[in-house]
Design a protein around this motif. Structure first.
Motif, mmCIF file in Angstrom:
data_model
loop_
_atom_site.group_PDB
_atom_site.id
_atom_site.type_symbol
_atom_site.label_atom_id
_atom_site.label_comp_id
_atom_site.label_asym_id
_atom_site.label_seq_id
_atom_site.Cartn_x
_atom_site.Cartn_y
_atom_site.Cartn_z
ATOM 1 N N GLN A 214 31.931 62.459 35.649
ATOM 2 C CA GLN A 214 31.815 61.011 35.556
ATOM 3 C C GLN A 214 30.734 60.671 34.532
ATOM 4 O O GLN A 214 29.836 61.468 34.270
ATOM 5 C CB GLN A 214 31.458 60.409 36.914
ATOM 6 N N TYR A 215 30.835 59.484 33.946
ATOM 7 C CA TYR A 215 29.804 59.007 33.034
ATOM 8 C C TYR A 215 28.672 58.429 33.891
ATOM 9 O O TYR A 215 28.913 57.625 34.806
ATOM 10 C CB TYR A 215 30.352 57.952 32.081
ATOM 11 N N SER A 216 27.452 58.853 33.581
ATOM 12 C CA SER A 216 26.342 58.416 34.424
ATOM 13 C C SER A 216 25.015 58.523 33.681
ATOM 14 O O SER A 216 24.913 59.160 32.638
ATOM 15 C CB SER A 216 26.274 59.266 35.698
ATOM 16 N N VAL A 217 24.005 57.861 34.251
ATOM 17 C CA VAL A 217 22.615 58.039 33.822
ATOM 18 C C VAL A 217 21.863 58.620 35.011
ATOM 19 O O VAL A 217 22.245 58.438 36.162
ATOM 20 C CB VAL A 217 21.968 56.712 33.367
ATOM 21 N N LYS A 218 20.788 59.330 34.719
ATOM 22 C CA LYS A 218 20.039 60.013 35.760
ATOM 23 C C LYS A 218 18.841 59.176 36.234
ATOM 24 O O LYS A 218 18.158 58.527 35.443
ATOM 25 C CB LYS A 218 19.535 61.364 35.249
ATOM 26 N N LEU A 219 18.628 59.248 37.523
ATOM 27 C CA LEU A 219 17.445 58.675 38.156
ATOM 28 C C LEU A 219 16.725 59.807 38.876
ATOM 29 O O LEU A 219 17.277 60.411 39.791
ATOM 30 C CB LEU A 219 17.854 57.587 39.160
ATOM 31 N N THR A 233 11.741 58.417 36.932
ATOM 32 C CA THR A 233 12.109 58.660 35.540
ATOM 33 C C THR A 233 13.563 58.241 35.416
ATOM 34 O O THR A 233 14.423 58.784 36.107
ATOM 35 C CB THR A 233 11.951 60.141 35.159
ATOM 36 N N ILE A 234 13.834 57.266 34.558
ATOM 37 C CA ILE A 234 15.162 56.651 34.485
ATOM 38 C C ILE A 234 15.715 56.732 33.066
ATOM 39 O O ILE A 234 14.972 56.549 32.094
ATOM 40 C CB ILE A 234 15.107 55.160 34.909
ATOM 41 N N GLY A 235 17.012 56.987 32.950
ATOM 42 C CA GLY A 235 17.689 56.804 31.680
ATOM 43 C C GLY A 235 18.196 58.046 30.985
ATOM 44 O O GLY A 235 18.908 57.935 29.982
ATOM 45 N N PHE A 236 17.864 59.242 31.472
ATOM 46 C CA PHE A 236 18.413 60.440 30.850
ATOM 47 C C PHE A 236 19.926 60.469 31.051
ATOM 48 O O PHE A 236 20.427 60.071 32.105
ATOM 49 C CB PHE A 236 17.788 61.703 31.448
ATOM 50 N N PRO A 237 20.683 60.956 30.055
ATOM 51 C CA PRO A 237 22.143 61.036 30.198
ATOM 52 C C PRO A 237 22.554 61.937 31.355
ATOM 53 O O PRO A 237 21.814 62.843 31.753
ATOM 54 C CB PRO A 237 22.595 61.617 28.853
ATOM 55 N N GLY A 238 23.752 61.693 31.884
ATOM 56 C CA GLY A 238 24.224 62.406 33.060
ATOM 57 C C GLY A 238 24.330 63.909 32.906
ATOM 58 O O GLY A 238 24.290 64.638 33.897
ATOM 59 N N SER A 239 24.468 64.406 31.681
ATOM 60 C CA SER A 239 24.630 65.849 31.474
ATOM 61 C C SER A 239 23.315 66.615 31.504
ATOM 62 O O SER A 239 23.304 67.844 31.524
ATOM 63 C CB SER A 239 25.334 66.117 30.138
ATOM 64 N N VAL A 240 22.180 65.913 31.509
ATOM 65 C CA VAL A 240 20.873 66.572 31.448
ATOM 66 C C VAL A 240 20.512 67.138 32.817
ATOM 67 O O VAL A 240 20.628 66.463 33.841
ATOM 68 C CB VAL A 240 19.788 65.591 30.969
#
Length: 390
Positions: A214-219, A233-240
């Motif tokens: 899924q497309y997501s951002v990390k929290l 820490t907010i905003g890293f792409p989901g694949s990280v």
């Protein structure tokens, strides 16, 4: 002919909206106003060769006559906060400069602006739709909702340092004292969570595609034992990977600024083992006996799960985080996405703080179990757990 067909559709829609508006009126004055508005709109439409956009029909009777009279349970279901909590949030933000503009155009009442934003934050799926929110609250569906959201966000974000902050040395000692019989020295619990995006980002969409497909951002968050978020820490792409996000956060770079000797945070096996970050034993570990590792992991996870409970509470309270109806278009647009998540985190802490009684004590107890520093912290905790199970 196509233009006439389109005009007929608009006429039919206009009549339908007028009929619905008449159903919601509660006085003869409101009825006269609705009829007059309908006649003006119809006159403009019939006297123009081309179709005309009239905007969204507005009716404020729901928020004026229904929302204000809901019982606590139903109010909580609609806005995800209790009436008294809504009042306290309003008290905290109402004097913010963002509501005191020199523009000649008057703003909506601050209370109404807050309720609109709380409804958006708490809604999942199509409930976040601008047109649905505008129709429900009787406001414009052009830039009104966007402007209202930006104002409330600015006011709440200015309260971040008051409600979302890392505990100072004294508060850390209080936390360690309160949880000393669980995992001595533990200050908080860390983990990452994905915030699913309803649409793929326009730029570099592939890096936002996570292992959960899924497309997501990390929290990434650290919470305390009361489930308050202490660092995000907010905003890293989901694949990280979680470990990479952690390596870029301030705690990993300067642990001495955040933790005193023998203090640490608990993480899962995705994180690296550090003197200040304890993780469970991995499946391929050769340290100690298997029975000891299993005992440690079972005991450890019983308390580390608090961060999972924190994320669950956050997303259940603010349902928009289950799938964010947000399309990332640019860097500034991405900041708006991050602000949305941060506002939810701040409100989460606000609501918890409202429920916490004044339990501050002048006496700060020290951990009863002596913990070693440096690299033996996990072994020391293992011995403590073994003693607990004798």
């Amino acid at each position: 002919m196509p233009q006439e067909s389109q005009k007929n559709k608009i006429i039919a829609s206009l009549c339908e909206n007028h009929a619905l508006a008449l159903l919601g009126v509660e006085s003869s004055d409101e009825e006269d106003e609705a009829i007059e508005s309908f006649l003006i709109s119809m006159s403009c439409l019939l006297n123009n060769r081309r179709s005309v956009h009239f905007g969204l029909p507005k009716c404020s009777s729901w928020q004026r006559n229904v929302l204000r009279n809901l019982d606590e349970s139903r109010f909580n279901q609609m806005l995800r906060v209790r009436p008294e909590e809504c009042e306290r949030i309003l008290e905290l933000i109402k004097n913010d400069a963002v509501f005191k503009t020199s523009s000649s155009a008057s703003q909506l009442p601050i209370e109404l602006q807050l309720k609109i934003v709380l409804y958006r934050l708490g809604s999942s799926g199509d409930g976040q739709s601008v047109r649905k929110v505008a129709s429900l609250f009787g406001v414009g569906d052009g830039g009104t909702i966007k402007n209202v959201t930006q104002r409330i966000f600015k006011a709440i974000l200015r309260l971040k340092n008051e409600f979302l902050y890392w505990p100072n040395e004294r508060e850390r000692l209080e936390i360690v004292s309160a949880t000393g019989k669980e995992m001595p020295g533990c200050v908080g619990y860390i983990d990452g969570s994905e915030i699913k995006l309803a649409e793929a980002p326009v730029m570099q969409h592939e890096i936002y595609y996570s292992r959960k497909r899924q497309y997501s951002v990390k929290l990434q968050a650290i919470c305390d034992y009361k489930l308050r978020i202490r660092q995000v820490t907010i905003g890293f792409p989901g694949s990280v990977h979680d470990a990479k996000i952690f390596s870029n956060c301030s705690l990993a770079k300067h642990p001495e600024r955040f933790l005193s000797t023998s203090q640490w945070v608990a993480g899962d096996s995705a994180y690296p083992l550090k003197p200040y970050l304890i993780t469970p034993f991995r499946q391929n570990s050769v340290e100690h006996r298997k029975e000891e590792r299993d005992l440690f992991n079972a005991y450890f996870s019983k308390y580390r799960v608090r961060i999972e409970n924190c994320f669950g509470l956050l997303k259940e309270k603010f349902g928009s985080l289950k799938e964010l109806k947000f399309r990332m278009l640019s860097t500034s647009n991405k900041k708006e996405c991050n602000d949305w998540i941060m506002v939810c985190c701040i409100l989460h802490n606000m609501l918890i703080s409202f429920d916490i009684d004044n339990e501050n004590s002048n006496e700060v107890l020290m951990p009863q179990f002596p913990l070693s520093s440096e690299n033996n912290m996990r072994n020391c905790l293992l011995r403590y757990i073994q003693n607990q199970n004798i």
